[in-house]
Write an enzyme that holds these catalytic residues in place. Structure first.
Site, PDB file in Angstrom:
ATOM      1  N   GLY A  88     -28.222  18.748 -26.229  1.00 52.03           N
ATOM      2  CA  GLY A  88     -27.136  18.649 -27.221  1.00 52.03           C
ATOM      3  C   GLY A  88     -27.482  17.700 -28.344  1.00 52.03           C
ATOM      4  O   GLY A  88     -28.533  17.059 -28.343  1.00 52.03           O
ATOM      5  N   GLY A  90     -27.651  14.710 -29.548  1.00 58.75           N
ATOM      6  CA  GLY A  90     -27.571  13.363 -28.998  1.00 58.75           C
ATOM      7  C   GLY A  90     -27.536  12.288 -30.070  1.00 58.75           C
ATOM      8  O   GLY A  90     -27.193  11.141 -29.806  1.00 58.75           O
ATOM      9  N   ARG A  91     -27.924  12.679 -31.285  1.00 56.90           N
ATOM     10  CA  ARG A  91     -27.903  11.686 -32.365  1.00 56.90           C
ATOM     11  C   ARG A  91     -27.650  12.321 -33.722  1.00 56.90           C
ATOM     12  O   ARG A  91     -27.889  11.705 -34.744  1.00 56.90           O
ATOM     13  CB  ARG A  91     -29.207  10.908 -32.392  1.00 56.90           C
ATOM     14  CG  ARG A  91     -30.450  11.779 -32.456  1.00 56.90           C
ATOM     15  CD  ARG A  91     -31.644  10.912 -32.622  1.00 56.90           C
ATOM     16  NE  ARG A  91     -32.874  11.673 -32.493  1.00 56.90           N
ATOM     17  CZ  ARG A  91     -34.058  11.170 -32.730  1.00 56.90           C
ATOM     18  NH1 ARG A  91     -34.153   9.924 -33.115  1.00 56.90           N
ATOM     19  NH2 ARG A  91     -35.139  11.892 -32.579  1.00 56.90           N
ATOM     20  N   ARG A 169     -29.231  15.745 -43.116  1.00 56.00           N
ATOM     21  CA  ARG A 169     -29.941  17.021 -43.231  1.00 56.00           C
ATOM     22  C   ARG A 169     -28.960  18.164 -43.409  1.00 56.00           C
ATOM     23  O   ARG A 169     -27.791  18.072 -43.030  1.00 56.00           O
ATOM     24  CB  ARG A 169     -30.910  17.223 -42.071  1.00 56.00           C
ATOM     25  CG  ARG A 169     -30.271  17.203 -40.719  1.00 56.00           C
ATOM     26  CD  ARG A 169     -31.326  17.428 -39.642  1.00 56.00           C
ATOM     27  NE  ARG A 169     -30.694  17.514 -38.344  1.00 56.00           N
ATOM     28  CZ  ARG A 169     -31.346  17.712 -37.222  1.00 56.00           C
ATOM     29  NH1 ARG A 169     -32.660  17.842 -37.233  1.00 56.00           N
ATOM     30  NH2 ARG A 169     -30.694  17.799 -36.082  1.00 56.00           N
ATOM     31  N   ARG A 176     -29.220  26.887 -32.641  1.00 55.71           N
ATOM     32  CA  ARG A 176     -30.561  26.974 -32.053  1.00 55.71           C
ATOM     33  C   ARG A 176     -30.570  27.953 -30.889  1.00 55.71           C
ATOM     34  O   ARG A 176     -29.506  28.254 -30.329  1.00 55.71           O
ATOM     35  CB  ARG A 176     -30.934  25.601 -31.453  1.00 55.71           C
ATOM     36  CG  ARG A 176     -30.947  24.487 -32.429  1.00 55.71           C
ATOM     37  CD  ARG A 176     -30.378  23.208 -31.825  1.00 55.71           C
ATOM     38  NE  ARG A 176     -30.195  22.238 -32.899  1.00 55.71           N
ATOM     39  CZ  ARG A 176     -31.115  21.360 -33.270  1.00 55.71           C
ATOM     40  NH1 ARG A 176     -32.248  21.279 -32.603  1.00 55.71           N
ATOM     41  NH2 ARG A 176     -30.897  20.558 -34.270  1.00 55.71           N
ATOM     42  N   ASP A 245     -34.849  24.258 -27.650  1.00 54.70           N
ATOM     43  CA  ASP A 245     -33.723  23.555 -28.291  1.00 54.70           C
ATOM     44  C   ASP A 245     -34.051  23.151 -29.724  1.00 54.70           C
ATOM     45  O   ASP A 245     -33.170  22.690 -30.445  1.00 54.70           O
ATOM     46  CB  ASP A 245     -33.298  22.331 -27.473  1.00 54.70           C
ATOM     47  CG  ASP A 245     -34.454  21.369 -27.241  1.00 54.70           C
ATOM     48  OD1 ASP A 245     -35.469  21.794 -26.666  1.00 54.70           O
ATOM     49  OD2 ASP A 245     -34.358  20.193 -27.640  1.00 54.70           O
ATOM     50  N   ASN A 246     -35.308  23.299 -30.119  1.00 52.63           N
ATOM     51  CA  ASN A 246     -35.694  22.963 -31.496  1.00 52.63           C
ATOM     52  C   ASN A 246     -35.908  24.210 -32.345  1.00 52.63           C
ATOM     53  O   ASN A 246     -36.441  24.116 -33.456  1.00 52.63           O
ATOM     54  CB  ASN A 246     -36.982  22.133 -31.503  1.00 52.63           C
ATOM     55  CG  ASN A 246     -36.751  20.730 -30.947  1.00 52.63           C
ATOM     56  OD1 ASN A 246     -35.630  20.244 -30.930  1.00 52.63           O
ATOM     57  ND2 ASN A 246     -37.814  20.093 -30.484  1.00 52.63           N
ATOM     58  N   ASP A 255     -35.984  20.181 -36.791  1.00 47.16           N
ATOM     59  CA  ASP A 255     -36.269  19.063 -35.889  1.00 47.16           C
ATOM     60  C   ASP A 255     -37.701  18.555 -36.046  1.00 47.16           C
ATOM     61  O   ASP A 255     -38.559  18.720 -35.161  1.00 47.16           O
ATOM     62  CB  ASP A 255     -36.003  19.431 -34.420  1.00 47.16           C
ATOM     63  CG  ASP A 255     -34.531  19.258 -34.072  1.00 47.16           C
ATOM     64  OD1 ASP A 255     -33.717  19.174 -35.004  1.00 47.16           O
ATOM     65  OD2 ASP A 255     -34.212  19.192 -32.885  1.00 47.16           O
TER      66      ASP A 255
HETATM   67  P1  AMP Z   1     -35.912  15.848 -29.936  1.00 48.25           P
HETATM   68  O1  AMP Z   1     -37.149  15.636 -29.167  1.00 48.25           O
HETATM   69  O2  AMP Z   1     -35.714  14.872 -31.065  1.00 48.25           O
HETATM   70  O3  AMP Z   1     -35.734  17.259 -30.393  1.00 48.25           O
HETATM   71  O4  AMP Z   1     -34.704  15.514 -28.924  1.00 48.25           O
HETATM   72  C1  AMP Z   1     -34.516  16.153 -27.687  1.00 48.25           C
HETATM   73  C2  AMP Z   1     -33.130  15.827 -27.183  1.00 48.25           C
HETATM   74  O5  AMP Z   1     -32.970  14.420 -27.015  1.00 48.25           O
HETATM   75  C3  AMP Z   1     -32.004  16.244 -28.120  1.00 48.25           C
HETATM   76  O6  AMP Z   1     -30.902  16.622 -27.339  1.00 48.25           O
HETATM   77  C4  AMP Z   1     -31.736  14.980 -28.888  1.00 48.25           C
HETATM   78  O7  AMP Z   1     -30.421  14.935 -29.408  1.00 48.25           O
HETATM   79  C5  AMP Z   1     -31.935  13.915 -27.826  1.00 48.25           C
HETATM   80  N1  AMP Z   1     -32.332  12.629 -28.400  1.00 48.25           N
HETATM   81  C6  AMP Z   1     -33.528  12.295 -28.956  1.00 48.25           C
HETATM   82  N2  AMP Z   1     -33.532  11.017 -29.357  1.00 48.25           N
HETATM   83  C7  AMP Z   1     -32.331  10.508 -29.059  1.00 48.25           C
HETATM   84  C8  AMP Z   1     -31.714   9.230 -29.211  1.00 48.25           C
HETATM   85  N3  AMP Z   1     -32.351   8.199 -29.771  1.00 48.25           N
HETATM   86  N4  AMP Z   1     -30.441   9.090 -28.769  1.00 48.25           N
HETATM   87  C9  AMP Z   1     -29.780  10.111 -28.215  1.00 48.25           C
HETATM   88  N5  AMP Z   1     -30.298  11.324 -28.018  1.00 48.25           N
HETATM   89  C10 AMP Z   1     -31.551  11.531 -28.437  1.00 48.25           C
HETATM   90 MG    MG Z   2     -34.545  18.440 -31.071  1.00 46.67          MG
END
Ligand code: AMP
Ligand code: MG
Length: 481
Positions: A88, A90-91, A169, A176, A245-246, A255
């Site tokens: 989901g 997450g940020r 963004r 996705r 998810d990306n 992403d």
């Molecule tokens: P990413 O590798 O950036 O595509 O992130 C994979 C998952 O981890 C996604 O659900 C992001 O929202 C979550 N995520 C990555 N970094 C963070 C963070 N610093 N805080 C919360 N969720 C994160």
């Molecule tokens: Mg991601």
């Protein structure tokens, strides 16, 4: 900035959340091109507009609708080939919708989907995402866009202590494959169908009149993804984390994390230091995207089977057969697009069967001779002689060129429009980041300007078009962000 209630597919997969404020925000980067796209009033010449700054920092968010405004969504997905369950936003927090574009603040603090993360993003990765989004768009490659990066001295802990930034963004939709997988996996068929209908209504209208719109949607998404992936290959772009998810359902590049553009051509280049098996290496991106589409089709299986039973009287098993057959479109479209772009890259207008071998020989030589990918093609389009190490290939190329009818000048001009001079090489991003970490944001702005016109020679130092100096070759890009 007037926000409207976002056109999201459904609200059951989202949770309201306000961005968390940051102390003393400052501008790090701002794209007036994206501002124009959104119709943001920018009589500015001075994006240093304090209301906008506070808004894009997440400090002052206007609520579009009291019952449903700033939100984060749930999605699930496959990470490095394994089912990872629920992930989901997450940020990333959706602010709303302007002019048909959704705006998200990435790094705006924790949401219901942050798991153990802090919801933040570091300055370094935010600058990389900002520049890459705009560079890809200028190259003509579908991508999410980036309006701004706002920094703060707020500390965040990664391998070391760094400072936080928020990247705004922008995309017509951030849906996705992972969203579909979330519903498919949790047997939320109603939400799944609602999302598919939403995609068709807003982004794939060409599927509307088909008797089997979901099957048509699958085909259209596969086609868009195939084309984008072929474009990545053509500029030496490695995404780095092609987890489901990306992967955008609109075929956008999404992403940006430990991505990289190739310097010397290494077919097996792995840009993500955590990718120990090379799953997402340059030469595997196409097959991985095909695999991702299988995940998407599996997630859509029940609605697809229902539709195919109703419209074509197919059994569940025959439906699976049909779906697999449809997914072959990916391979065909990828090959078609790849061949078409690479032919253009070397200035071939006519299509001849032996061109494919010529292109394969070219890539093999570039790989063996460790030649800079971007410089080679740009050099070819500026009429430079091939490097001596490539003389065998050059002989084949010259005899093939003799079969073309366009003039030399015409050919070279066309080649310059498809072979960029400027790409976001890691060392260029790194220079801008190191200055920004010392509060000098001039290089972010300069680099953005250069990357906005990648095909035109500009009156800037040739350094922007050059391979990394030895001390900046192979700089490690941390995948923590
Ligand atoms: P990413 O590798 O950036 O595509 O992130 C994979 C998952 O981890 C996604 O659900 C992001 O929202 C979550 N995520 C990555 N970094 C963070 C963070 N610093 N805080 C919360 N969720 C994160
Ligand atoms: Mg991601």
């Amino acid at each position: 900035m007037p926000f409207h209630l976002p056109k999201i597919s459904n609200q059951s997969h989202a949770q309201c959340v306000l961005p968390h404020p940051v102390p003393n925000p400052y501008w790090v980067g701002y794209s007036t091109k994206v501002g124009d796209l959104l119709g943001i009033e920018q009589d500015m010449n001075r994006p240093i507009h304090s209301d906008h700054l506070q808004l894009l920092a997440g400090n002052k968010v206007q609520i579009a609708d009291k019952s449903f405004a700033p939100f984060a969504t749930a999605y699930s997905g496959h990470q490095f080939g394994q089912w990872a369950g629920q992930l989901g936003d997450g940020r990333a927090i959706y602010l709303g919708d302007i002019n048909g574009y959704e705006i998200q603040l990435k790094g705006a603090g924790p949401t219901a989907y942050s798991r153990r993360g802090d919801g933040r993003a570091v300055l370094r990765s935010s600058i990389r995402e900002f520049l890459a989004s705009e560079a890809m768009n200028a190259l003509g490659i579908p991508s999410s866009r980036a309006l701004s990066v706002v920094g703060s001295d707020l500390q965040v802990i990664r391998e070391s202590v760094e400072t936080a930034a928020i990247c705004a963004r922008v995309a017509p939709s951030f849906l996705r494959i992972g969203h579909l997988e979330h519903y498919g996996h949790n047997e939320m068929d109603q939400e799944l169908e609602q999302t598919l209908d939403f995609l068709i209504e807003h982004h794939y209208q060409e599927c509307q009149n088909s008797p089997t719109p979901y099957l048509e949607l699958l085909k259209s998404i596969a086609t868009r993804i195939a084309h984008t992936t072929a474009q990545w290959q053509s500029v030496g772009f490695c995404h780095g984390v092609l987890n489901t998810d990306n992967i955008s359902l609109l075929g956008l590049t999404l992403d940006y994390g430990p991505f990289g553009f190739l310097d010397v051509f290494d077919n097996t280049h792995i840009c993500n230091h955590s990718d120990h098996s090379g799953r997402y290496a340059y030469h595997r991106q196409s097959e991985i995207m095909h695999w991702n589409l299988y995940c998407m089709a599996s997630a859509m299986l029940r609605p697809l089977q229902k539709e195919l039973a109703r419209e074509l009287n197919l059994s569940e098993e025959d439906a699976i057969h049909k779906i697999k057959e449809i997914l072959n479109i990916y391979t065909q479209e990828y090959a078609k697009k790849w061949q078409s772009i690479f032919r253009q890259k070397i200035g071939l207008n006519k299509q001849m069967p032996e061109d494919i071998q010529l292109l394969e020989n070219l890539l093999q030589s570039l790989h063996q001779q460790k030649i800079d990918f971007t410089l080679f093609f740009r050099g070819l389009s500026e009429g430079h002689v091939c490097p001596a190490a490539m003389s065998d290939w050059d002989k084949q190329y010259q005899s093939r060129l003799a079969l073309e009818v366009t003039s030399n000048d015409q050919r070279l001009a066309a080649m310059q429009n498809i072979n960029p001079k400027y790409i976001l090489r890691n060392h260029l991003a790194q220079r801008a980041i190191e200055k920004a970490q010392k509060k000098d944001f001039s290089e972010v702005a300069t680099l953005l300007k250069v990357l906005e016109r990648p095909y035109e020679s500009q009156t800037v130092s040739e350094d922007y078009a050059s391979p990394p100096p030895p001390e900046m070759d192979h700089i490690a890009i941390s995948c923590s962000s």
